[in-house]
Design a protein around this motif. Structure first.
Motif, short mmCIF file in Angstrom:
data_model
loop_
_atom_site.label_atom_id
_atom_site.label_comp_id
_atom_site.label_asym_id
_atom_site.label_seq_id
_atom_site.Cartn_x
_atom_site.Cartn_y
_atom_site.Cartn_z
N LYS A 57 0.90 -1.37 -0.05
CA LYS A 57 0.00 0.07 -0.07
C LYS A 57 1.02 1.25 -0.07
CE LYS A 57 -3.91 2.02 2.86
NZ LYS A 57 -4.64 1.83 3.73
N VAL A 58 0.57 2.31 -0.84
CA VAL A 58 1.39 3.33 -0.87
C VAL A 58 0.27 4.49 -0.85
CG1 VAL A 58 2.69 4.66 -2.33
CG2 VAL A 58 3.30 2.30 -2.13
N VAL A 59 0.22 5.15 0.14
CA VAL A 59 -1.05 6.26 0.15
C VAL A 59 -0.25 7.29 1.26
CG1 VAL A 59 -3.22 6.89 1.12
CG2 VAL A 59 -2.78 4.57 0.10
N GLY A 60 -0.55 8.37 0.86
CA GLY A 60 -0.04 9.69 1.77
C GLY A 60 -0.24 10.81 1.24
N GLU A 61 0.01 11.84 2.12
CA GLU A 61 0.01 13.19 1.97
C GLU A 61 1.00 13.74 1.00
OE1 GLU A 61 0.56 17.39 4.41
OE2 GLU A 61 0.76 15.60 5.44
N LEU A 62 0.78 14.39 -0.08
CA LEU A 62 1.53 15.13 -0.99
C LEU A 62 2.34 16.27 -0.49
CD1 LEU A 62 -0.47 14.59 -4.31
CD2 LEU A 62 1.45 13.39 -3.49
N LEU A 63 3.41 16.58 -0.87
CA LEU A 63 4.09 17.82 -0.59
C LEU A 63 3.36 19.08 -0.72
CD1 LEU A 63 7.95 17.05 -1.03
CD2 LEU A 63 6.56 17.54 1.09
N THR A 64 2.77 18.76 -1.87
CA THR A 64 1.86 20.33 -2.32
C THR A 64 0.40 20.12 -1.82
OG1 THR A 64 1.44 18.95 -4.44
CG2 THR A 64 3.30 20.33 -4.58
N GLY A 65 0.05 19.19 -1.17
CA GLY A 65 -1.27 19.14 -0.47
C GLY A 65 -2.06 18.18 -1.49
N GLY A 66 -2.95 17.51 -0.71
CA GLY A 66 -4.05 16.30 -1.42
C GLY A 66 -3.30 15.16 -0.94
N GLN A 67 -4.06 14.20 -1.27
CA GLN A 67 -3.65 13.02 -1.02
C GLN A 67 -3.06 12.33 -2.27
OE1 GLN A 67 -3.64 11.03 2.13
NE2 GLN A 67 -3.64 13.15 2.88
N TYR A 68 -2.43 11.01 -1.95
CA TYR A 68 -2.03 10.17 -3.34
C TYR A 68 -2.01 8.68 -2.92
CZ TYR A 68 0.83 7.96 -6.87
OH TYR A 68 1.29 7.30 -7.97
N ASP A 69 -2.67 7.95 -3.76
CA ASP A 69 -2.82 6.52 -3.48
C ASP A 69 -2.22 5.73 -4.84
OD1 ASP A 69 -3.66 3.87 -3.40
OD2 ASP A 69 -5.73 4.47 -2.43
N VAL A 70 -1.16 5.04 -4.67
CA VAL A 70 -0.51 4.43 -5.99
C VAL A 70 -1.74 3.41 -6.71
CG1 VAL A 70 0.39 2.25 -4.75
CG2 VAL A 70 1.31 3.59 -6.83
N SER A 71 -2.84 2.96 -5.96
CA SER A 71 -3.63 2.01 -6.60
C SER A 71 -4.36 2.75 -7.73
CB SER A 71 -4.79 1.53 -5.58
OG SER A 71 -5.49 2.35 -5.08
N GLN A 72 -4.45 3.87 -7.60
CA GLN A 72 -5.30 4.77 -8.85
C GLN A 72 -4.57 4.88 -10.06
OE1 GLN A 72 -6.25 8.45 -6.50
NE2 GLN A 72 -7.90 7.63 -5.60
N ALA A 73 -3.01 4.73 -9.92
CA ALA A 73 -2.37 4.68 -11.04
C ALA A 73 -2.07 3.34 -11.78
CB ALA A 73 -0.95 5.00 -10.74
N ARG A 74 -2.97 2.26 -11.53
CA ARG A 74 -2.84 0.90 -12.15
C ARG A 74 -3.19 1.39 -13.63
NH1 ARG A 74 -1.29 -0.36 -8.00
NH2 ARG A 74 -2.16 -2.21 -6.75
N GLY A 75 -2.68 0.74 -14.40
CA GLY A 75 -2.72 0.84 -16.00
C GLY A 75 -1.54 1.72 -16.50
N GLN A 76 -0.70 2.14 -15.28
CA GLN A 76 0.55 3.21 -15.67
C GLN A 76 1.72 2.24 -15.23
OE1 GLN A 76 -0.63 7.03 -14.12
NE2 GLN A 76 -0.48 7.82 -16.22
N VAL A 77 2.85 2.58 -15.57
CA VAL A 77 4.11 2.24 -15.13
C VAL A 77 4.41 3.52 -14.09
CG1 VAL A 77 6.54 2.21 -15.43
CG2 VAL A 77 4.96 1.17 -16.91
N VAL A 78 4.82 3.13 -12.76
CA VAL A 78 4.97 4.11 -11.86
C VAL A 78 6.43 3.60 -11.42
CG1 VAL A 78 4.35 4.88 -9.67
CG2 VAL A 78 2.47 4.08 -11.05
N VAL A 79 7.06 4.93 -11.26
CA VAL A 79 8.52 4.94 -10.99
C VAL A 79 8.46 5.72 -9.53
CG1 VAL A 79 11.08 5.66 -11.37
CG2 VAL A 79 9.63 4.72 -13.14
N VAL A 80 8.73 5.07 -8.53
CA VAL A 80 8.78 5.31 -7.19
C VAL A 80 10.20 5.69 -6.53
CG1 VAL A 80 8.07 5.23 -4.64
CG2 VAL A 80 6.66 4.07 -6.64
N ASN A 81 10.55 7.04 -6.20
CA ASN A 81 11.92 7.20 -5.78
C ASN A 81 11.89 7.69 -4.51
OD1 ASN A 81 14.16 9.91 -5.63
ND2 ASN A 81 14.99 7.69 -6.40
#
Length: 188
Positions: free
Chosen positions: A51-75
């Motif tokens: 699970k990758v869910v969290g607060e973005l530095l710029t505000g708002g939330q992010y959930d990697v599950s919403q990026a299914r269908g895309q390649v995601v590079v996590v650094n």
């Protein structure tokens, strides 16, 4: 010297654990390759993303599950990390070169203050970052805080295709990202 040996031992252990997950059930033949700090796995041997869910530095939330269908590079990075500063341009260049093929990037800022993290990103990268001062997201990926920077490439099905446990260059990262982006998703 003891810290170096401990870190080397930890990285070897993590690599061994990751590779153990990349063996076939039959003859034990490995479908992953590793040079000790970079691990890549064949599509049929990849594990699901934690699970990758969290607060973005710029505000708002992010959930990697919403990026299914895309390649995601996590650094995983920190403003205090000299190798992170060194790799930032290469990460941004790779992001710009691959985003048209369905690739997105996500930074995960670890062990930092929000102000320092925002200042670090300004003028360096255009992709979003999660603020993770406790390193909980990194630990979900078995990335210990003392091994920052680290980069994880997720395939279009949300599985871990590659793990790089050191600073990256665009010359090594871009071919990995392009290869994963060219794969057809297993799920529809």
């Amino acid at each position: 010297m003891n810290a170096r040996r401990w870190t080397a031992g930890l990285l070897a252990t993590v690599a061994a654990v990751a590779l153990a997950g990349c063996t076939s059930g039959g003859g034990g033949e490995k479908h992953c390759t590793s040079d000790g700090l970079t691990i890549t796995c064949a599509p049929d041997q990849r594990s699901k993303t934690p699970k990758v869910v969290g607060e973005l530095l710029t505000g708002g939330q992010y959930d990697v599950s919403q990026a299914r269908g895309q390649v995601v590079v996590v650094n995983f990075w920190g403003s205090w990390c000299a190798p992170c500063r060194a790799e930032a341009d290469d990460l941004e260049d790779t992001y710009q070169a691959t985003k048209a093929s369905g690739v997105t990037f996500l930074g995960v800022n670890v062990q930092d203050s929000k102000d320092k993290a925002i200042a670090f990103e300004r003028g360096r990268v255009t992709y979003p970052s999660i603020f993770d001062p406790s390193s909980s997201q990194a630990l979900n990926f078995d990335i210990p805080p003392n091994s920052t920077p680290a980069t994880v490439v997720l395939d279009r099905d949300g599985r871990i295709a590659a793990v790089i446990r050191r600073a990256v260059t665009k010359d090594e990262l871009r071919p990995i990202v392009e290869r994963v982006a060219a794969e057809k998703p297993a799920s529809n």
